[in-house]
Design an enzyme around this catalytic site. Structure first.
Site, PDB file in Angstrom:
ATOM      1  CB  THR A 128      -0.934   0.088   0.871  1.00 24.18           C
ATOM      2  OG1 THR A 128      -2.561  -0.989   1.359  1.00 24.18           O
ATOM      3  CG2 THR A 128      -1.907   1.314   1.496  1.00 24.18           C
TER       4      THR A 128
ATOM      5  CB  SER B 113       3.194  -6.804  -0.370  1.00 30.49           C
ATOM      6  OG  SER B 113       3.429  -7.275   1.590  1.00 30.49           O
TER       7      SER B 113
ATOM      8  CG  HIS C 230       1.814  -9.517   4.299  1.00 30.27           C
ATOM      9  ND1 HIS C 230       0.367  -9.214   4.304  1.00 30.27           N
ATOM     10  CD2 HIS C 230       1.622  -8.296   3.354  1.00 30.27           C
ATOM     11  CE1 HIS C 230      -0.489  -8.809   3.458  1.00 30.27           C
ATOM     12  NE2 HIS C 230       0.701  -8.053   3.808  1.00 30.27           N
TER      13      HIS C 230
ATOM     14  CB  CYS D 192      -8.291  -3.990   0.810  1.00 30.31           C
ATOM     15  SG  CYS D 192      -5.921  -4.274   0.910  1.00 30.31           S
TER      16      CYS D 192
END
Length: 404
Positions: free
Chosen positions: A70, A198, A200, A342
């Site tokens: 993000t 990202s 994760h 999200c």
């Protein structure tokens, strides 16, 4: 429990956990400090940056460590748009981007930028001709994801990059959060200027991400502060998370080919299972290559490299609330999801499925299955059995809802 929600987050490697713990315990110095502890921490950052750069055929100084996808997407899009206003204020993205991209463009619209949201076809693919038609003399940035996080459609990044090479004043950003470790990535060959990832999502720690910024490109920083990360991300670096993230990216990229083959086999089997249950409807192209399968919005259209990512299958149960389906699966040791993590807490129909032309009932009932390293034939067969059983139990409720 069998965890089929790897698009949302992944269980970290034990090796990654050990690495992060060791770095936190032994290298707690601030990398900006001049003493030995600081210099040792700084060396770990430099080594991690070089490791990541080598994975993607790039230079170490082209990578910025962030808190995740993000932040990387915001930093790339806002930073590029604001820095490029002299070239133009027209931006291009798609209707099916992740919220961290889509909502960022909505904010930029309020700031006076003009944004074109490209449509997709019934399989979830952007047309190269639509990209070309949208370009204007004022276009400064094109942002298109590599793999869609809900349905798994793989966008023609190479073809789009080739198109934009003739217009080097236009920057090309790619959200690669769902593609790293699943598909090969060639940033220089594709002409990508900005790329996000990202940790994760590849069995690394949460709170660690990457942003590739091509050499020579300058972004407008989102924050002011100490000048860390080439002045783009001020603040003391999280050395433990960064080193662990670099290791996770290395493990993911080095095992990508084998992982992709295995997940493709699982995906093909699950697609067949879903097709055998009349109440369920696949979203996106049905088979492994992305060719075939009828859709609600029309037939398959010509498109370069139309394919689906090997780790995602999305289907709907029209007329059934997706949370009911998800909780029924959970009772049988299966953890799945609806749309983007999200956005999963709101009860609105999927923006992605709506953009593909799905009906309101279909867009409001999407279920996403996403594979990970721990999945094999046994887990897949259990999932197939439980899908059939859950649908059998829910079918009377569907009929009751229809009568009411």
């Amino acid at each position: 429990m069998i965890y089929f929600d790897h698009c949302a987050s992944t269980p970290p490697h034990e090796e990654v956990i050990r690495t992060m713990a060791e770095v936190m315990a032994q290298h707690y110095g601030n990398p900006s400090s001049l003493h030995r502890g600081g210099l040792e921490a700084k060396k770990l950052l430099q080594r991690s940056r070089g490791l990541v750069a080598g994975l993607f055929g790039t230079e170490a100084e082209e990578w910025v460590f962030t808190s995740g996808g993000t932040e990387s997407n915001n930093m790339a899009i806002v930073g590029a748009a604001r820095r490029s206003t002299a070239r133009g204020n027209h931006l291009i993205t798609t209707e099916i981007e992740h919220p961290s991209v889509y909502d960022t463009f909505k904010v930029l619209e309020k700031d006076g930028f003009r944004v074109t949201y490209l449509p997709v076809n019934a399989g979830g693919f952007v047309s190269l001709s639509d990209v070309e038609a949208a370009l204007t003399e004022d276009t400064s940035l094109v942002s298109i994801m590599h793999v869609n996080n809900e349905i798994g459609s793989v966008q023609p990044i190479a073809a789009i990059g080739e198109l934009l090479k003739t217009r080097r004043s236009i920057l090309f950003h790619v959200d690669g959060v769902q593609s790293v470790g699943k598909l090969p990535i060639f940033l220089r060959e594709w002409g990508v200027d900005l790329f996000t990832a990202s940790a994760h999502k590849v069995r690394g720690p949460r709170g660690a991400g990457l942003l590739y910024v091509r050499n020579g490109l300058q972004l407008e920083p989102l924050m002011a502060g100490g000048g860390q990360e080439n002045g783009l991300r001020p603040g003391t670096e999280n050395v433990g998370a960064i080193v662990a993230a670099a290791k996770a990216f290395r493990l993911a990229v080095e095992s990508q080919e084998e992982r992709s083959r295995r997940m493709q086999r699982l995906r093909s089997r699950l697609v067949s299972c879903v097709q055998d249950i009349p109440e369920l409807v696949l979203n996106g192209w049905a088979d492994a290559s992305g060719i075939g399968g009828s859709t609600e919005a029309g037939s398959h259209a010509s498109h370069p490299r139309e394919e689906m990512s090997p780790h995602i299958v999305n289907f709907s149960y029209p007329g059934m609330k997706p949370e009911v389906f998800i909780h029924m699966l959970e009772k049988h040791r299966i953890l799945a999801s609806t749309k983007s993590a999200c956005s999963s807490k709101d009860d609105k129909p999927s923006r992605v499925l709506q953009a593909m032309g799905a009906s309101a009932a279909r867009a409001a009932s999407g279920i996403r299955i996403s594979f990970g390293d721990e999945h094999g034939d046994a887990e897949l067969e259990w999932l197939c059995q439980m899908l059939g059983m859950v649908v059998g139990k829910l079918k009377p409720l569907e009929r009751k809802d229809q009568r009411e």
